[in-house]
Design a protein around this motif. Sequence first.
Motif, PDB file in Angstrom:
ATOM      1  N   HIS A  12       0.681  -1.282   0.513  1.00  0.00           N
ATOM      2  CA  HIS A  12       0.260  -0.160  -0.177  1.00  0.00           C
ATOM      3  C   HIS A  12       0.849   0.927  -0.510  1.00  0.00           C
ATOM      4  O   HIS A  12       2.124   1.790   0.158  1.00  0.00           O
ATOM      5  CB  HIS A  12      -1.288  -0.021   1.692  1.00  0.00           C
ATOM      6  CG  HIS A  12       0.148   0.307   2.148  1.00  0.00           C
ATOM      7  ND1 HIS A  12       0.043   1.013   4.117  1.00  0.00           N
ATOM      8  CD2 HIS A  12       0.611  -0.705   3.017  1.00  0.00           C
ATOM      9  CE1 HIS A  12       0.264   0.785   4.813  1.00  0.00           C
ATOM     10  NE2 HIS A  12       1.069   0.014   4.100  1.00  0.00           N
ATOM     11  N   ARG A  23      -6.962  -0.688   4.745  1.00  0.00           N
ATOM     12  CA  ARG A  23      -6.044  -0.366   6.008  1.00  0.00           C
ATOM     13  C   ARG A  23      -7.004  -0.433   6.937  1.00  0.00           C
ATOM     14  O   ARG A  23      -7.202  -1.181   8.082  1.00  0.00           O
ATOM     15  CB  ARG A  23      -5.065   0.148   6.156  1.00  0.00           C
ATOM     16  CG  ARG A  23      -3.893   0.403   5.652  1.00  0.00           C
ATOM     17  CD  ARG A  23      -2.661   1.831   6.025  1.00  0.00           C
ATOM     18  NE  ARG A  23      -3.630   3.160   5.428  1.00  0.00           N
ATOM     19  CZ  ARG A  23      -3.076   3.720   4.318  1.00  0.00           C
ATOM     20  NH1 ARG A  23      -2.163   3.575   3.804  1.00  0.00           N
ATOM     21  NH2 ARG A  23      -3.990   4.856   4.481  1.00  0.00           N
ATOM     22  N   LYS A  35       1.431  -5.237   6.923  1.00  0.00           N
ATOM     23  CA  LYS A  35       1.398  -4.302   5.791  1.00  0.00           C
ATOM     24  C   LYS A  35       2.624  -3.454   6.084  1.00  0.00           C
ATOM     25  O   LYS A  35       3.577  -3.664   5.997  1.00  0.00           O
ATOM     26  CB  LYS A  35       1.059  -3.149   6.567  1.00  0.00           C
ATOM     27  CG  LYS A  35      -0.660  -2.749   6.998  1.00  0.00           C
ATOM     28  CD  LYS A  35      -1.137  -1.512   7.076  1.00  0.00           C
ATOM     29  CE  LYS A  35      -2.718  -1.975   8.146  1.00  0.00           C
ATOM     30  NZ  LYS A  35      -2.255  -1.750   9.241  1.00  0.00           N
TER      31      LYS A  35
END
Length: 251
Positions: A12, A23, A35
């Motif tokens: 991301h 998220r 992440k």
Amino acid sequence: MDNIMGKPVLWHFAISHFNEKVRWALDYKQIEHKKQLRFLGYPILNYLKTKQLSTPILFHNKTHILNSSDIICYLEKTYPQKPLYPTDRAQREKALELVEYFDTELGPSSRAFLIGSLFNTSKEATIGAFGMCAPKYQKKMVSALFPLFKVYYHYRHQFNANDIGEAEANVQRAIDRFEMELGDKDFLVGDQFSVADLTAAAFFYPMVQPEQYPYPFDPVAQKAIEKIFEPFESRRLIKWVRGIYQMYRVS
Ligand SMILES: N[C@@H](CCC(=O)N[C@@H](CS)C(=O)NCC(=O)O)C(=O)O
């Protein structure tokens, strides 16, 4: 590395509102995941793994899913806890209709309006915004290659300086529709937080720059963004986004 111990892995961008949707869904549903932020090298890495360039990308169980709303749909099916889709069928259809509207009418326009206006404001503010969480050397590289970066960004997202007025009008229309749908209720659909609220709040986050946003805002960019969204500061939407972030944006 992907799929560490079966956990989903999200690639991301820190600044992106499409990425913020995913998220938020992962955090809200308390799904164990990893992440990984993407920076300048993203086109190569994304292409090698997925044959396309956009984030968010969710890797899970030896496959990947693209598009924020498809990822959220996958998460709903795979991790049913703390559902974001209303259980009532009519409400679910309404929530998904609103998500589709925000994805197509608001997401790209609010990006064109915000980022186009930032490019017009100053190099420092633009780099401050894009550089969220980025290593210093990458910010220096963008600074050195700024004109090239600007051309690339406009090309990739298919807008130019003349489109800013139209993008602002689209954002205005989306706010009108949002406020009409919300009426005097707390939630867009039914009486519970749903994917429709999450999507609207994530797309409108730059107007509020809420303290629950998971990454720190650059002060120069923050000021510039406040100025860009000044025309909307008295809208009911602002208070609503702030409240939704306070109540539901768990990290
Ligand atoms: N329809 C996609 C849109 C995603 C999107 O536009 N991602 C942007 C960030 S806001 C991106 O990755 N841009 C870089 C690029 O495409 O090169 C979704 O819902 O996830």
